[in-house]
Scaffold this motif. Structure first.
Motif, mmCIF file in Angstrom:
data_model
loop_
_atom_site.group_PDB
_atom_site.id
_atom_site.type_symbol
_atom_site.label_atom_id
_atom_site.label_comp_id
_atom_site.label_asym_id
_atom_site.label_seq_id
_atom_site.Cartn_x
_atom_site.Cartn_y
_atom_site.Cartn_z
ATOM 1 N N CYS A 1 50.075 -27.396 -32.611
ATOM 2 C CA CYS A 1 50.537 -27.536 -31.014
ATOM 3 C C CYS A 1 51.803 -27.846 -31.303
ATOM 4 N N ARG B 1 43.318 -22.936 -26.036
ATOM 5 C CA ARG B 1 44.926 -23.201 -25.258
ATOM 6 C C ARG B 1 45.316 -25.173 -25.624
ATOM 7 N N CYS B 2 46.067 -25.055 -25.337
ATOM 8 C CA CYS B 2 46.537 -26.636 -25.632
ATOM 9 C C CYS B 2 46.720 -26.584 -24.680
ATOM 10 N N HIS B 3 47.352 -28.211 -23.937
ATOM 11 C CA HIS B 3 47.643 -29.019 -22.775
ATOM 12 C C HIS B 3 48.795 -30.430 -23.611
ATOM 13 N N ILE C 1 50.692 -26.240 -20.158
ATOM 14 C CA ILE C 1 49.563 -25.323 -20.959
ATOM 15 C C ILE C 1 50.405 -24.318 -21.575
ATOM 16 N N LEU D 1 49.009 -21.000 -23.001
ATOM 17 C CA LEU D 1 48.130 -20.374 -23.825
ATOM 18 C C LEU D 1 47.870 -19.153 -25.187
ATOM 19 N N GLY D 2 46.860 -19.247 -25.224
ATOM 20 C CA GLY D 2 46.297 -18.334 -26.281
ATOM 21 C C GLY D 2 46.913 -16.977 -26.515
#
Length: 798
Positions: free
Chosen positions: A430, A479-481, A492, A494-495
């Motif tokens: 990420c 999901r990555c924040h 964010i 998204l996948g």
């Protein structure tokens, strides 16, 4: 008497020849080299010592020899001499301790050399040194010359200087290495008052170190040097910045001349003068500290200290930034302030502020407000100007670096390597392209996953180790924040973007190998196909076929289909065996199929040929068996007929008849037509059935006619019969089956047979195998053994 003169003449002639030969050669030898020390080897210091070195040489035909003498002390040459004399003398006058050691004399003549025995000299006692001072009344710390000497000693001496106070012991204050017997050095004494100085020396010999006695004490009076300066400060030791300050430094009541005075602060000389000085300057806030006033005469120094304080009219301004954690796009404010000031000295309302960025003036307002941007980044300072009653003060703040942080951008997720193998663990990255560190990344995913990572350095990355997933749709659930500002919501990733950017590879299932036609329905000349197929897996797929017995690779095929085929055309029997296939794709996992065995059958025309051949072989076998059986019957008939013909006429004495194998074979090999033409053919047919059914054991029958006798068997024939498989057939002839006509024919045959037997005996005496026919009453016994073709039995006795 007459022989005397000739003998004497001969003797004189021989002596003359020897003398002439001897005069033509020269030679010498060094016999001894001696060294003597006089008066003795141990003497008192100051005693004269003489060393005598003498050499003894034997020689012939040499008129003059040059002797090279070399005298050494502890292997160090001290004297050399070349002389025709055989003795030299070396004097030590007077001898001193430095002369102690081992002496040796070496003599060299031309190319020959010889040394004496080493002799040891010991000189006892050292001279007591004397001390001389150039100044016996020095000032404290004043340098003066001191000389310590032992003029009668030799060699390198080490001198020691001592100081002693009244009632105390001497203390060494200096050590000097000298190359001779005298040492001149510089001393300085700091203790004021009376003291005594002395010296001694030591000498290093091979045998050890020797130390002399100390010299006599020399009285020294160390006087006080009164040059300590006086220092003071005006108006006082505490002032405000901007005040004029004056320092005075001087030496008073000293009769000495050439005194220098120095004013020093922080090792920096502010001013220098003779005997006294004054230094005046305007004080500043950073001048507080300690001043040194130092007076020096020759090499002696005295000093005094003074501490002073300079107070600030107002404190140094402080520059502050709000907010302290600044991000691009945010509004920020710079303010400059002073925390302390003296109202009696300055008017705060008249204070002026100036802001600078990278040494360029920005504004003169009390504060500076702007919006954070990369162009606003830089080094900021402020200057405060205040007016006092006497002067104007300018003070700069500290430098404040403004570096607005970059907000974190939207994170992008990616699979390390760019390829995801379903069913295998993987690493997920990420990453935000922009954003000031540190950045906090939080990964959310299936099964309530929440995993944080903090990236604080540029070389660090937010990499998450994930367990295997088995469906490509699960990749879209991640999901990555990303966040680097606690006051703003995170960005964010998204996948779904991850799913589109990742190459997903599904591992292959186990391949299945099938054969067409069936594994056991393959005939020679046909084509056989091996189909390798998988149920699932990402293309392209590489299929490889192998012969499991030879391990040879047969073919390789890369296809986007889930199956591949390998065909063998025009198969033959060598293609029979076991086969398998392997499959692989981008997952780099080799999967092996089941092993399939195939058999190759014969072609149809080969099968028909084999059937026809078998039938013909069976037919030939049947015909052969039938012919053999018929031939055996003919052989049995021939034996029976011969047995019958060998019987004598009724009323006569029984005779023993013999049929050779040749005769039997002749009869058996005859065709039926030929047998019909024989002399006994008319008589045999009627008794064939009776001949075949009357076999009995000859041993169990009792002779009924006592007149019939058998001839004793030939011993040679008996041995031959024991070595072969004899077949003993007894043919019992029925008395009713024999007609009178038969008897007549038998007699006729017997006569003919006798003639033949006589002919056979002449050519076959070595073969004793025979067929014997014996008649007892009405029974005839036939003994047949295997024999070579063409051998005949001897003629029977009649």
């Amino acid at each position: 008497m007459g022989s005397g003169p000739p003998g004497l003449l001969l003797l004189l002639l021989l002596s003359s020849l020897i003398c002439q030969r001897v005069k033509g050669e020269s030679s010498f030898i060094i016999d001894t080299v001696g060294l003597q020390i006089q008066p003795q080897s141990t003497v008192q210091s100051g005693t004269p010592v003489t060393l005598h070195c003498q050499v003894s040489i034997s020689f012939i035909n040499i008129s003059r020899l040059e002797h090279h003498f070399k005298l050494t002390q502890d292997d160090v040459p001290i004297y050399t001499s070349t002389t025709p004399e055989d003795t030299i003398t070396y004097e030590l006058n007077p001898a001193r301790a430095a002369d102690s050691g081992s002496y040796r004399c070496r003599v060299s003549v031309e190319d020959k050399s010889k040394a004496s025995i080493s002799q040891k000299l010991d000189v006892t006692g050292l001279q007591t040194p004397t001390l001389h001072l150039k100044n016996s009344r020095p000032y404290e710390s004043e340098e003066f010359i001191a000389t310590c000497s032992a003029p009668e000693e030799k060699g390198s001496l080490i001198f020691h200087f001592y100081q002693r106070f009244r009632g105390g012991d001497p203390e060494r204050i200096k050590r000097v290495q000298s190359t001779g017997n005298i040492s001149e050095t510089t001393l300085s004494l700091s203790h004021i008052g009376d003291c005594f100085l002395s010296c001694d020396y030591e000498i290093n010999l091979v045998s050890g170190t020797r130390r002399s006695n100390r010299s006599d004490d020399t009285h020294v009076l160390v006087r006080v040097l009164n040059i300590t300066p006086i220092v003071n400060m005006l108006p006082s030791n505490t002032v405000y910045e901007g005040d004029i300050v004056e320092f005075h430094c001087k030496v008073v009541n000293s009769p000495l001349k050439n005194i220098e005075v120095f004013l020093i602060k922080d090792k920096m000389i502010l001013k220098k003068d003779k005997t006294a000085l004054a230094h005046r300057f305007t004080s500043q806030a950073g001048d507080s500290g300690e001043l040194v006033c130092k007076a020096q005469w020759e090499n002696v120094q005295k000093e005094s200290y003074i501490t002073f304080t300079v107070k600030e009219v107002f404190s140094k301004p402080q520059l502050t930034l709000k907010p302290a954690d600044l991000y691009e796009g945010e509004r920020f404010e710079l303010s400059c302030s002073i925390s302390i000031y003296v109202p009696d000295r300055i008017d705060v309302n008249k204070t002026k502020y100036i802001y600078y960025k990278d040494n360029k003036e920005l504004t003169t307002s009390s504060t500076y407000v702007s919006v954070a941007h990369p162009e606003r980044n830089g080094n900021y300072t402020c200057r405060v100007t205040a007016v006092s009653f006497r002067t104007t003060f300018h003070k700069n703040s500290q430098t404040l670096q403004v570096q607005a942080k970059v907000p974190v951008s939207k994170p992008v997720m990616s699979v390390i390597g760019g390829t995801l193998l379903l069913g295998k663990s993987f690493q997920l990255l990420c990453h935000s392209k922009h954003g000031t560190l540190p950045i906090t990344y939080i990964l959310f995913g299936p099964d309530n996953l929440r995993e944080p990572r903090v990236v604080s350095k540029s070389e660090e990355k937010a990499i998450f180790n994930r367990p295997p997933i088995f469906k490509s749709s699960d990749l879209g659930k991640f999901r990555c924040h990303a966040q680097n500002n606690q006051h703003k919501i995170p960005m964010i990733g998204l996948g779904e973007d991850l799913q589109r950017s990742t190459k997903i590879i599904e591992s292959l299932s186990k391949p299945v190998l099938t054969v067409s036609p069936g594994a056991w329905d393959i005939a020679e000349g046909q084509s056989v196909s091996f189909v390798c197929s998988v149920q699932r897996g990402s293309p392209p797929i590489t299929f490889t076929w192998y012969n499991s017995e030879t391990k040879d690779q047969l073919d390789t095929l890369t296809t986007f289909e889930t199956e591949g085929s390998y065909t063998i055309h025009n198969v033959n029997r060598k293609h029979g065996g076991t086969y398998y296939c392997e499959s692989t794709n981008a997952a780099n996992e080799v999967k092996k199929s089941n092993i399939v065995a195939i058999g190759v059958n014969l072609a149809g025309w080969k099968k028909a040929l084999i059937v026809v051949s078998c039938l013909l072989l069976i037919l030939i076998l049947i015909l052969g068996i039938a012919f053999r059986k018929r031939l055996l019957n003919h052989k049995q008939r021939a034996v029976s007929v011969r047995s019958k013909l060998s019987v004598k006429s009724v009323g006569t004495k029984a005779e023993r008849l013999s049929l050779t194998q040749a005769e039997v074979m002749e009869v058996s090999n005859a065709t039926p037509s030929m047998m019909g033409k024989s002399v006994w053919s008319d008589h045999v047919s009627g008794s064939e059935s009776d001949d075949q059914s009357c076999t009995v054991n000859q041993e169990k029958q009792e002779p009924q006619n006592p007149e019939v006798q058998t001839k004793d068997p030939d011993p040679n024939r008996a041995s031959m019969q024991g070595g072969t498989d004899a077949v003993h057939n007894e043919v019992c002839l029925s008395q009713q089956g024999v007609s009178e006509t038969s008897d007549g024919v038998s007699l006729e045959y017997a006569q003919l047979n006798r003639d033949n037997d006589q002919h056979c005996d002449s050519g076959n005496h070595g073969d004793h195998s025979a067929s014997v026919v014996t008649e007892t009453d009405n029974c005839v016994s036939v003994d047949t053994s295997t024999q070579d073709e063409g051998n005949c039995d001897p003629a029977p006795d009649c």
